[in-house]
Design a protein around this motif. Structure first.
Motif, short mmCIF file in Angstrom:
data_model
loop_
_atom_site.label_atom_id
_atom_site.label_comp_id
_atom_site.label_asym_id
_atom_site.label_seq_id
_atom_site.Cartn_x
_atom_site.Cartn_y
_atom_site.Cartn_z
N ARG A 26 40.02 40.75 45.73
CA ARG A 26 40.66 39.41 46.01
C ARG A 26 42.11 39.54 45.47
O ARG A 26 42.73 39.00 44.33
N SER A 29 44.03 36.78 44.55
CA SER A 29 44.04 35.74 43.12
C SER A 29 44.52 36.50 42.11
O SER A 29 44.38 36.03 41.05
N GLY A 98 44.77 37.78 36.55
CA GLY A 98 44.46 36.69 37.37
C GLY A 98 45.56 35.51 37.62
O GLY A 98 46.34 35.33 36.71
N GLU A 102 44.86 30.22 41.27
CA GLU A 102 43.68 30.31 42.12
C GLU A 102 42.34 30.42 40.96
O GLU A 102 41.38 30.87 41.46
N ARG A 103 42.48 29.60 39.80
CA ARG A 103 41.33 29.56 39.14
C ARG A 103 40.84 30.95 38.66
O ARG A 103 39.57 31.08 38.25
N ASN A 104 41.80 31.72 38.34
CA ASN A 104 41.38 33.38 37.95
C ASN A 104 42.10 33.57 36.75
O ASN A 104 43.35 33.76 36.78
N ASP A 106 40.91 36.03 34.77
CA ASP A 106 40.74 37.31 34.23
C ASP A 106 41.88 38.25 34.17
O ASP A 106 42.68 37.99 34.73
#
Length: 119
Positions: A26, A29, A98, A102-104, A106
């Motif tokens: 992704r 992201s 991240g 995108e709410r990532n 990591d």
């Protein structure tokens, strides 16, 4: 997100190397991409980073010798290293952060590629 580095090796001082990081998954992201390096007994340090706007940042030790770049799709990232010095010897890691939008939240790392520069 998966990161796979290649391009490391053994070179003499003054030579050049081009590291490659294959980015998959992704990619949308991800915010920042970068290169870090690590030697035994020392903390991992930033070599270079690049964000989606193309803004780049380099470690102070780079002194204009390295250039980070990506392709348009951000699926390939490169680190062109010129005028290598023995102190550049390290394991170089590909890194991706991240995108919180995108709410990532990591952080991703590749497996590393060894760069060794002989005097």
């Amino acid at each position: 997100v998966q990161l796979v580095e290649s391009g490391g090796g053994l070179v003499q001082a003054g030579a050049s190397l081009r590291l490659h990081c294959l980015v998959s998954g992704r990619i949308s992201s991800i915010w920042g991409l970068g290169w870090y390096r690590e030697v035994p007994g020392k903390a991992r340090e930033l070599v270079a980073s690049i964000n989606p706007t193309g803004w780049t940042n380099y470690g102070d030790f780079v002194e204009g010798r390295f250039t980070i770049s990506t392709d348009t799709a951000r699926s390939n990232m490169y680190l062109q290293m010129n005028n290598l010095k023995p102190e550049d010897s390290a394991v170089y890691y590909c890194n991706a952060d991240g995108d919180p939008r995108e709410r990532n939240f990591d952080v991703y790392w590749g497996q590393g590629t060894q760069v060794t520069v002989s005097p």
